[in-house]
Design an enzyme around this catalytic site. Structure first.
Site, PDB file in Angstrom:
ATOM      1  N   HIS A  42      -8.136  -0.014   3.902  1.00 27.47           N
ATOM      2  CA  HIS A  42      -8.838   0.891   4.847  1.00 27.47           C
ATOM      3  C   HIS A  42      -9.046   2.133   4.434  1.00 27.47           C
ATOM      4  O   HIS A  42      -9.625   2.984   4.940  1.00 27.47           O
ATOM      5  CB  HIS A  42      -7.901   0.719   6.269  1.00 27.47           C
ATOM      6  CG  HIS A  42      -6.657   1.411   6.244  1.00 27.47           C
ATOM      7  ND1 HIS A  42      -5.599   0.825   5.436  1.00 27.47           N
ATOM      8  CD2 HIS A  42      -6.201   2.724   6.844  1.00 27.47           C
ATOM      9  CE1 HIS A  42      -4.494   2.126   5.509  1.00 27.47           C
ATOM     10  NE2 HIS A  42      -4.881   2.726   6.202  1.00 27.47           N
ATOM     11  N   ARG A  43      -8.319   2.640   3.379  1.00 24.42           N
ATOM     12  CA  ARG A  43      -8.157   3.985   2.641  1.00 24.42           C
ATOM     13  C   ARG A  43      -8.219   3.524   1.278  1.00 24.42           C
ATOM     14  O   ARG A  43      -7.542   2.468   0.624  1.00 24.42           O
ATOM     15  CB  ARG A  43      -7.039   4.886   2.925  1.00 24.42           C
ATOM     16  CG  ARG A  43      -7.094   5.169   4.581  1.00 24.42           C
ATOM     17  CD  ARG A  43      -7.248   6.631   4.431  1.00 24.42           C
ATOM     18  NE  ARG A  43      -7.723   7.215   5.804  1.00 24.42           N
ATOM     19  CZ  ARG A  43      -7.496   8.597   6.084  1.00 24.42           C
ATOM     20  NH1 ARG A  43      -7.177   9.393   5.284  1.00 24.42           N
ATOM     21  NH2 ARG A  43      -7.673   8.862   7.386  1.00 24.42           N
ATOM     22  N   LYS A  84      -2.008   2.273  -2.982  1.00 26.79           N
ATOM     23  CA  LYS A  84      -0.848   2.918  -3.697  1.00 26.79           C
ATOM     24  C   LYS A  84       0.397   2.164  -3.514  1.00 26.79           C
ATOM     25  O   LYS A  84       0.597   1.713  -2.271  1.00 26.79           O
ATOM     26  CB  LYS A  84      -0.974   4.411  -3.379  1.00 26.79           C
ATOM     27  CG  LYS A  84      -0.029   5.193  -3.764  1.00 26.79           C
ATOM     28  CD  LYS A  84      -0.667   6.205  -4.968  1.00 26.79           C
ATOM     29  CE  LYS A  84       0.327   6.856  -5.695  1.00 26.79           C
ATOM     30  NZ  LYS A  84       0.824   6.097  -6.745  1.00 26.79           N
ATOM     31  N   LYS A 136       3.756   2.988   5.536  1.00 28.00           N
ATOM     32  CA  LYS A 136       4.367   4.049   5.106  1.00 28.00           C
ATOM     33  C   LYS A 136       3.417   5.095   4.983  1.00 28.00           C
ATOM     34  O   LYS A 136       3.572   6.458   5.446  1.00 28.00           O
ATOM     35  CB  LYS A 136       5.222   3.735   3.874  1.00 28.00           C
ATOM     36  CG  LYS A 136       6.119   4.793   3.260  1.00 28.00           C
ATOM     37  CD  LYS A 136       6.736   4.169   2.015  1.00 28.00           C
ATOM     38  CE  LYS A 136       7.536   2.816   2.143  1.00 28.00           C
ATOM     39  NZ  LYS A 136       8.204   2.465   1.080  1.00 28.00           N
ATOM     40  N   ASP A 172       0.754  10.221   6.632  1.00 24.28           N
ATOM     41  CA  ASP A 172      -0.272  11.081   6.434  1.00 24.28           C
ATOM     42  C   ASP A 172      -0.612  11.061   5.022  1.00 24.28           C
ATOM     43  O   ASP A 172      -1.393  12.120   4.763  1.00 24.28           O
ATOM     44  CB  ASP A 172      -0.368  12.246   7.131  1.00 24.28           C
ATOM     45  CG  ASP A 172      -0.512  11.859   8.908  1.00 24.28           C
ATOM     46  OD1 ASP A 172      -1.246  10.997   9.116  1.00 24.28           O
ATOM     47  OD2 ASP A 172       0.241  12.940   9.488  1.00 24.28           O
ATOM     48  N   LYS A 219       1.320  -2.724  -4.246  1.00 20.88           N
ATOM     49  CA  LYS A 219       2.624  -3.067  -4.959  1.00 20.88           C
ATOM     50  C   LYS A 219       2.432  -3.970  -6.101  1.00 20.88           C
ATOM     51  O   LYS A 219       1.645  -4.929  -5.994  1.00 20.88           O
ATOM     52  CB  LYS A 219       3.795  -3.547  -3.772  1.00 20.88           C
ATOM     53  CG  LYS A 219       5.064  -3.123  -4.257  1.00 20.88           C
ATOM     54  CD  LYS A 219       5.345  -1.721  -3.907  1.00 20.88           C
ATOM     55  CE  LYS A 219       6.884  -1.277  -4.240  1.00 20.88           C
ATOM     56  NZ  LYS A 219       7.047   0.040  -3.687  1.00 20.88           N
ATOM     57  N   SER A 257       4.002  11.356  -5.117  1.00 21.93           N
ATOM     58  CA  SER A 257       3.109  10.877  -5.685  1.00 21.93           C
ATOM     59  C   SER A 257       1.410  11.361  -5.216  1.00 21.93           C
ATOM     60  O   SER A 257       0.691  11.504  -6.057  1.00 21.93           O
ATOM     61  CB  SER A 257       2.872   9.394  -5.599  1.00 21.93           C
ATOM     62  OG  SER A 257       4.094   8.780  -6.633  1.00 21.93           O
TER      63      SER A 257
END
Ligand code: NAD
Length: 472
Positions: free
Chosen positions: A66-67, A71, A95, A100, A107, A363
């Site tokens: 969705h974004r 990551k 998370k 935000d 993963k 990160s």
């Protein structure tokens, strides 16, 4: 009677999701889309180890796009399974939304025990894993950005960066992975970030009057005792920063080889040196060896910090936990069954999805630094410093009370990269905590921090889906 099966890590994550989802009024279809894993890349590749070839099993899971990019860290462990990586990737989505950080969750996992390989062999495995990810378009600054997790660190991230630079390259190549060494496009403060975030999260809970009253603990971090499981990246920095900045006391540490206890407190820096020298945390001067490493989990203390692996607190030992607060520095240390037992016993669980978000937060800062091709603080540091100096000089002139040059510099110092990273991390952890607590205040049925954290994350993710036009 047949023994009840403990829920797997993935089952626990899904149960936590379901419990929170039932308390929202989000559309069912949207919740189903958020809940499920989007893509799983399972791979097997050969690597020459000594004179033989070994077939390595590995995964990269993208839970939600969705974004972009997605990551999440890469885990090296002989216990890695597809389900475990799916659980970890799902947690990453929640998370990132909670704190935000504008990424989807992912993963990676490589089913090896790093102890069994030489650095050169680990380099071969890491480079080969990276080329597999490149081949299937599972890595890239705008696609999917790995980071360290259990069994990996800055060294592995440098190998990934280098491999990506050779095969793909481009001006933004450094942003293909985070957690790199500072000299190789990394950021100051990334190594300590997860542990430091753990400290900020614990501090927020310990200074929350309402929550402390509910468990009969005084507010404040000073003097509070800690039992720590796992002295790796997260456990070491969490223990160190809780002690040095919070005035807390680590009274027990458990590692692979055993556990130790000291009522007077354990200096984790000295313990790490002792372990390097002797190969074990055992026989640490001033501490006693415990019979079994699981005893650390069951000690009387204020805060238990599991910082090793998932499923450490289960149905069979949950009722033996004496700590008032369980601070989940590791991912998934408490199974869903154990959580029910602990909550009934009036324990506070600071959930993984919030507490260890410091790693991905910094990160994110590293990724931004790589894309902007500039160190944080480069533009503003001197300007701020000169402005503050002018103010201090003005006050000095008008009050006729001179201060030393050293005092002046302490007040007027402009922020360096490390200062800004720590400030951004602290702000993130404090804000996310306030959001979690505001969910609890608004919805009386939500009485635990994990459910509130999930609801906060789900509300944000659903807004993203709705703004994409996928759901009405
Ligand atoms: P790490 O490999 O640096 O350290 C983990 C340590 O735990 C090792 O020293 C290992 O020997 C020890 N350990 C393993 N099993 C144990 C047991 N049963 N009892 C006691 N000690 C045991 O890994 P890490 O990066 O510190 O990760 C730890 C946890 O934190 C994992 O759950 C990981 O997913 C989570 N996490 C890590 C990061 C990060 O930035 N590294 C970020 C978020 C979450």
């Amino acid at each position: 009677m047949a023994k009840l099966k403990e829920p797997s890590f993935y089952d626990s994550v899904q149960r936590n999701f379901d419990r929170a989802a039932a308390l929202t009024d989000l559309p069912k279809g949207l919740l189903a889309q958020i809940r499920e894993v989007n893509s799983v890349y399972q791979m097997r590749f050969p690597v020459k180890i000594g004179k033989e070839y070994k077939v390595i099993e590995a995964y990269r899971v993208q839970h939600s796009q969705h974004r972009s990019p997605t990551k999440g860290g890469i885990r090296y462990s002989h216990k890695v399974t597809q389900e475990e990586v799916m659980a970890l990737a799902s947690l990453m989505t929640y998370k990132c939304a909670l704190v935000d950080v504008p990424f989807g969750g992912a993963k990676g996992g490589v089913k090896i025990s790093p102890r069994d390989y030489t650095p050169a062999q680990l380099e071969n495995i890491t480079r080969r894993y990276t080329t597999e990810l490149i081949k299937k378009n599972f890595i890239g600054p705008g696609i999917d950005v790995p980071a360290p997790d259990y069994g990996t660190g800055a060294r592995e991230m440098a190998w990934i960066f280098d491999t990506y630079s050779v095969f793909v390259g481009g001006i933004d190549a450094a942003a293909c992975v985070t957690g790199k060494p500072v000299q190789q496009s990394g950021i100051r403060g990334r190594e300590e970030a997860t542990g430091r975030g753990v400290y900020y999260g614990i501090r927020e809970v310990l200074t929350d009057q309402e929550l402390m009253d509910s468990i009969g603990l005084t507010t404040g971090t000073e003097g509070k005792t800690i039992a720590l499981q796992g002295l790796g990246n997260v456990g070491y920095y969490a223990g160190k920063i809780c002690t040095k900045e919070g005035g807390m006391k680590v009274i027990s540490v458990a590692e692979y080889e055993g556990a130790i206890y000291s009522k007077a407190g354990i200096d984790v820096d000295k313990l790490v040196k002792h372990r390097k020298r002797t190969g074990s945390i055992l026989n640490f001067p001033g501490a006693e060896n415990l019979e079994q490493r699981k005893m650390t989990l069951e000690l009387s203390c204020d805060v238990l910090i599991p910082a090793a692996l998932e499923n450490q607190i289960r149905r069979d030992n949950a009722s033996k936990i004496k700590a008032k607060i369980i601070a989940e520095a590791a991912n998934g240390p408490t199974t869903a069954d154990a959580e029910e037992i602990l909550l009934k016993k009036n324990k506070i669980i600071i959930p993984d999805v919030y507490l260890n978000a410091g790693g991905v937060t910094v990160s994110y800062f590293e990724w931004l630094k790589n894309l902007s091709h500039m160190r944080f603080g480069r533009i503003d540091k001197r300007f701020d410093q000169n402005t503050y100096l002018n103010i201090v000089n003005l006050i000095e002139r008008n009050t006729h009370k001179p201060i030393t040059a050293q005092e002046k510099m302490m007040i007027a110092r402009g922020a360096d990269e490390i200062d800004l990273v720590r400030s951004g991390l602290e702000e993130t952890m404090v804000t996310a905590y306030q959001q979690i607590r505001s969910v609890m205040r608004r919805r009386k049925k939500v009485t635990d921090l994990r459910t509130a954290a999930f609801i906060s994350a789900l509300n944000k993710i659903s807004k993203d889906y709705i703004s994409m036009g996928v759901f009405p």
